[in-house]
Design a protein around this motif. Sequence first.
Motif, PDB file in Angstrom:
ATOM      1  N   PRO A  58     -10.864 -14.373 -12.267  1.00  0.00           N
ATOM      2  CA  PRO A  58     -11.242 -15.751 -11.936  1.00  0.00           C
ATOM      3  C   PRO A  58     -10.821 -16.197 -10.532  1.00  0.00           C
ATOM      4  O   PRO A  58     -11.475 -17.054  -9.946  1.00  0.00           O
ATOM      5  N   VAL A  59      -9.741 -15.624 -10.016  1.00  0.00           N
ATOM      6  CA  VAL A  59      -9.287 -16.023  -8.674  1.00  0.00           C
ATOM      7  C   VAL A  59      -9.640 -14.972  -7.626  1.00  0.00           C
ATOM      8  O   VAL A  59      -9.160 -15.036  -6.493  1.00  0.00           O
ATOM      9  N   THR A  60     -10.487 -14.026  -8.000  1.00  0.00           N
ATOM     10  CA  THR A  60     -10.922 -12.929  -7.125  1.00  0.00           C
ATOM     11  C   THR A  60      -9.741 -12.298  -6.369  1.00  0.00           C
ATOM     12  O   THR A  60      -9.808 -12.081  -5.160  1.00  0.00           O
ATOM     13  N   ALA A  61      -8.677 -11.987  -7.105  1.00  0.00           N
ATOM     14  CA  ALA A  61      -7.477 -11.396  -6.507  1.00  0.00           C
ATOM     15  C   ALA A  61      -7.709  -9.910  -6.251  1.00  0.00           C
ATOM     16  O   ALA A  61      -7.809  -9.119  -7.184  1.00  0.00           O
ATOM     17  N   ILE A  62      -7.815  -9.571  -4.979  1.00  0.00           N
ATOM     18  CA  ILE A  62      -8.081  -8.187  -4.582  1.00  0.00           C
ATOM     19  C   ILE A  62      -6.909  -7.671  -3.763  1.00  0.00           C
ATOM     20  O   ILE A  62      -6.572  -8.228  -2.713  1.00  0.00           O
ATOM     21  N   PHE A  63      -6.310  -6.602  -4.260  1.00  0.00           N
ATOM     22  CA  PHE A  63      -5.137  -5.971  -3.660  1.00  0.00           C
ATOM     23  C   PHE A  63      -5.590  -4.949  -2.622  1.00  0.00           C
ATOM     24  O   PHE A  63      -6.459  -4.127  -2.886  1.00  0.00           O
ATOM     25  N   ALA A  64      -4.982  -5.014  -1.429  1.00  0.00           N
ATOM     26  CA  ALA A  64      -5.321  -4.103  -0.326  1.00  0.00           C
ATOM     27  C   ALA A  64      -4.055  -3.360   0.115  1.00  0.00           C
ATOM     28  O   ALA A  64      -3.365  -3.802   1.034  1.00  0.00           O
ATOM     29  N   PRO A  65      -3.720  -2.262  -0.567  1.00  0.00           N
ATOM     30  CA  PRO A  65      -2.472  -1.564  -0.253  1.00  0.00           C
ATOM     31  C   PRO A  65      -2.449  -1.020   1.164  1.00  0.00           C
ATOM     32  O   PRO A  65      -3.460  -0.531   1.671  1.00  0.00           O
ATOM     33  N   ASP A  66      -1.262  -1.131   1.793  1.00  0.00           N
ATOM     34  CA  ASP A  66      -1.126  -0.590   3.147  1.00  0.00           C
ATOM     35  C   ASP A  66       0.063   0.359   3.289  1.00  0.00           C
ATOM     36  O   ASP A  66       0.216   0.999   4.323  1.00  0.00           O
ATOM     37  N   THR A  67       0.897   0.460   2.260  1.00  0.00           N
ATOM     38  CA  THR A  67       2.001   1.421   2.274  1.00  0.00           C
ATOM     39  C   THR A  67       2.170   2.012   0.885  1.00  0.00           C
ATOM     40  O   THR A  67       1.890   1.364  -0.122  1.00  0.00           O
ATOM     41  N   VAL A  68       2.647   3.251   0.853  1.00  0.00           N
ATOM     42  CA  VAL A  68       2.942   3.920  -0.409  1.00  0.00           C
ATOM     43  C   VAL A  68       4.154   4.809  -0.195  1.00  0.00           C
ATOM     44  O   VAL A  68       4.321   5.398   0.877  1.00  0.00           O
ATOM     45  N   ARG A  69       5.025   4.863  -1.220  1.00  0.00           N
ATOM     46  CA  ARG A  69       6.189   5.740  -1.158  1.00  0.00           C
ATOM     47  C   ARG A  69       6.638   6.074  -2.571  1.00  0.00           C
ATOM     48  O   ARG A  69       6.305   5.371  -3.518  1.00  0.00           O
TER      49      ARG A  69
END
Length: 109
Positions: free
Chosen positions: A57-68
């Motif tokens: 409903p809030v169009t929450a889109i996650f855009a990851p930029d780091t991973v460990r």
Amino acid sequence: MTIDLPEPIAVFVEANARLDVDGMLKPFVHDAVFIDNGKRFEGHAEIRELLEEEVVPVTAIFAPDTVRQEDGTVVVEGPAHGDFPGSPLRFTYRFTLANGAIKTLEVTV
């Protein structure tokens, strides 16, 4: 920026970008646990409800930029954009994987 994510996490993130609830659920084991800012959701039915009521409903889109890797978990960080107060907000996603699937996911701001 493209980062190299383990396959089940990549599937989740790609489905989230499309707001595809079935796709987001696909990489989770049947009895997975999803903890969203302290609220616990267990199993596909509860996780589906969370995604349908609080993500789509809030169009929450996650855009990851780091991973460990950290203490047996995969920690993925990045902003989430959407129609919610404070957007974009930076989130930390802590995934525990088992047998090529997501066993637990803890999300914090």
